[in-house]
Design a protein around this motif. Structure first.
Motif, mmCIF file in Angstrom:
data_model
loop_
_atom_site.group_PDB
_atom_site.id
_atom_site.type_symbol
_atom_site.label_atom_id
_atom_site.label_comp_id
_atom_site.label_asym_id
_atom_site.label_seq_id
_atom_site.Cartn_x
_atom_site.Cartn_y
_atom_site.Cartn_z
ATOM 1 N N LYS A 1 37.806 -97.205 51.418
ATOM 2 C CA LYS A 1 36.707 -97.802 52.186
ATOM 3 C C LYS A 1 35.695 -96.732 52.597
ATOM 4 O O LYS A 1 34.485 -96.939 52.500
ATOM 5 C CB LYS A 1 37.238 -98.509 53.436
ATOM 6 C CG LYS A 1 37.864 -99.841 53.187
ATOM 7 C CD LYS A 1 38.295 -100.465 54.505
ATOM 8 C CE LYS A 1 39.050 -101.752 54.306
ATOM 9 N NZ LYS A 1 39.512 -102.329 55.592
ATOM 10 N N ASN A 2 36.195 -95.601 53.046
ATOM 11 C CA ASN A 2 35.319 -94.513 53.470
ATOM 12 C C ASN A 2 34.484 -93.999 52.287
ATOM 13 O O ASN A 2 33.288 -93.762 52.415
ATOM 14 C CB ASN A 2 36.137 -93.385 54.090
ATOM 15 C CG ASN A 2 35.286 -92.448 54.912
ATOM 16 O OD1 ASN A 2 34.457 -92.881 55.697
ATOM 17 N ND2 ASN A 2 35.493 -91.155 54.728
ATOM 18 N N LYS A 3 35.124 -93.848 51.124
ATOM 19 C CA LYS A 3 34.392 -93.394 49.939
ATOM 20 C C LYS A 3 33.362 -94.428 49.496
ATOM 21 O O LYS A 3 32.260 -94.074 49.056
ATOM 22 C CB LYS A 3 35.364 -93.106 48.794
ATOM 23 C CG LYS A 3 36.158 -91.832 48.981
ATOM 24 C CD LYS A 3 37.100 -91.578 47.833
ATOM 25 C CE LYS A 3 37.894 -90.311 48.065
ATOM 26 N NZ LYS A 3 38.846 -90.049 46.970
ATOM 27 N N GLU A 4 33.713 -95.702 49.618
ATOM 28 C CA GLU A 4 32.776 -96.773 49.246
ATOM 29 C C GLU A 4 31.548 -96.749 50.163
ATOM 30 O O GLU A 4 30.411 -96.876 49.690
ATOM 31 C CB GLU A 4 33.487 -98.125 49.362
ATOM 32 C CG GLU A 4 32.651 -99.317 48.982
ATOM 33 C CD GLU A 4 33.404 -100.620 49.168
ATOM 34 O OE1 GLU A 4 32.778 -101.578 49.656
ATOM 35 O OE2 GLU A 4 34.598 -100.682 48.822
ATOM 36 N N ILE A 5 31.776 -96.575 51.440
ATOM 37 C CA ILE A 5 30.664 -96.503 52.391
ATOM 38 C C ILE A 5 29.796 -95.288 52.090
ATOM 39 O O ILE A 5 28.563 -95.365 52.111
ATOM 40 C CB ILE A 5 31.203 -96.472 53.840
ATOM 41 C CG1 ILE A 5 31.802 -97.843 54.197
ATOM 42 C CG2 ILE A 5 30.117 -96.089 54.822
ATOM 43 C CD1 ILE A 5 32.515 -97.867 55.523
ATOM 44 N N LYS A 6 30.432 -94.167 51.779
ATOM 45 C CA LYS A 6 29.687 -92.951 51.455
ATOM 46 C C LYS A 6 28.844 -93.146 50.198
ATOM 47 O O LYS A 6 27.683 -92.741 50.145
ATOM 48 C CB LYS A 6 30.664 -91.793 51.256
ATOM 49 C CG LYS A 6 30.011 -90.454 51.091
ATOM 50 C CD LYS A 6 31.044 -89.355 51.028
ATOM 51 C CE LYS A 6 30.400 -87.991 50.913
ATOM 52 N NZ LYS A 6 31.407 -86.929 50.914
ATOM 53 N N SER A 7 29.394 -93.819 49.205
ATOM 54 C CA SER A 7 28.624 -94.051 47.975
ATOM 55 C C SER A 7 27.464 -95.014 48.206
ATOM 56 O O SER A 7 26.394 -94.865 47.609
ATOM 57 C CB SER A 7 29.533 -94.567 46.854
ATOM 58 O OG SER A 7 29.980 -95.869 47.131
ATOM 59 N N LYS A 8 27.649 -96.000 49.100
ATOM 60 C CA LYS A 8 26.533 -96.906 49.443
ATOM 61 C C LYS A 8 25.379 -96.117 50.033
ATOM 62 O O LYS A 8 24.220 -96.358 49.698
ATOM 63 C CB LYS A 8 26.981 -97.960 50.460
ATOM 64 C CG LYS A 8 27.671 -99.141 49.890
ATOM 65 C CD LYS A 8 27.958 -100.145 50.999
ATOM 66 C CE LYS A 8 28.763 -101.308 50.515
ATOM 67 N NZ LYS A 8 29.052 -102.264 51.591
ATOM 68 N N LEU A 9 25.695 -95.180 50.902
ATOM 69 C CA LEU A 9 24.664 -94.367 51.539
ATOM 70 C C LEU A 9 23.947 -93.508 50.503
ATOM 71 O O LEU A 9 22.727 -93.388 50.517
ATOM 72 C CB LEU A 9 25.277 -93.489 52.626
ATOM 73 C CG LEU A 9 24.308 -92.601 53.395
ATOM 74 C CD1 LEU A 9 23.367 -93.456 54.221
ATOM 75 C CD2 LEU A 9 25.058 -91.632 54.270
#
Length: 152
Positions: free
Chosen positions: A108-116
């Motif tokens: 989830k954290n990596k997904e949020i980082k990639s969205k940014l």
């Protein structure tokens, strides 16, 4: 004779009124067209200025938002790393369940980082909806990290 003078005076007055009242309509029409054209140009200039002002404000807001979220993502990564370290220390039988939850949180954290990283701050993107969705995702992840060890 009075009738003739009166009718002649009335006819002269009417003719004078008609002649004075009828101006060259094409001159007024041209002036009106020029005024409309100037107003359109002023409107276009105002739109460009407003767009530039919005873009500048959004640039500053985007930079501040990105800095704060990068800090939050780094903090989440540290918390997940600490959880992994604690998991290695415990040696319990439920470690596989915790391991799965930790991997989910990490994803989830990596997904949020990639969205940014993938978001392009330009005029075509919807900044408000992106920010709202991103903040909601960050809050969900934060709650998940807080409640990680709590059993319902």
């Amino acid at each position: 004779m009075r009738k003739t003078i009166l009718s002649l005076a009335l006819l002269t007055m009417t003719a004078g009124t008609v002649l004075v009242g009828c101006k060259d309509a094409s001159k007024e029409e041209n002036e009106a067209k020029e005024n409309v054209q100037e107003a359109k140009e002023d409107l276009n200039d105002a739109k460009v200025e407003l767009s530039d002002a919005r873009r500048a404000a959004t640039e500053e807001e985007w930079k501040a938002f990105k800095d704060s979220t990068n800090a939050a993502i780094s903090l989440n990564e540290k918390r997940i790393a600490d959880m992994k370290a604690d998991l290695k220390k415990t040696g319990k039988t439920i470690d596989s369940e915790y391991q799965k939850k930790i991997v989910e949180l990490e994803m989830k954290n990596k997904e949020i980082k990639s969205k940014l990283e993938m978001y392009k701050n330009d005029a075509n993107s919807d900044w408000q909806s992106f920010k709202k969705e991103y903040n909601r995702d960050m809050e969900d992840l934060g709650e998940s990290l807080k409640n990680f060890t709590v059993k319902n």
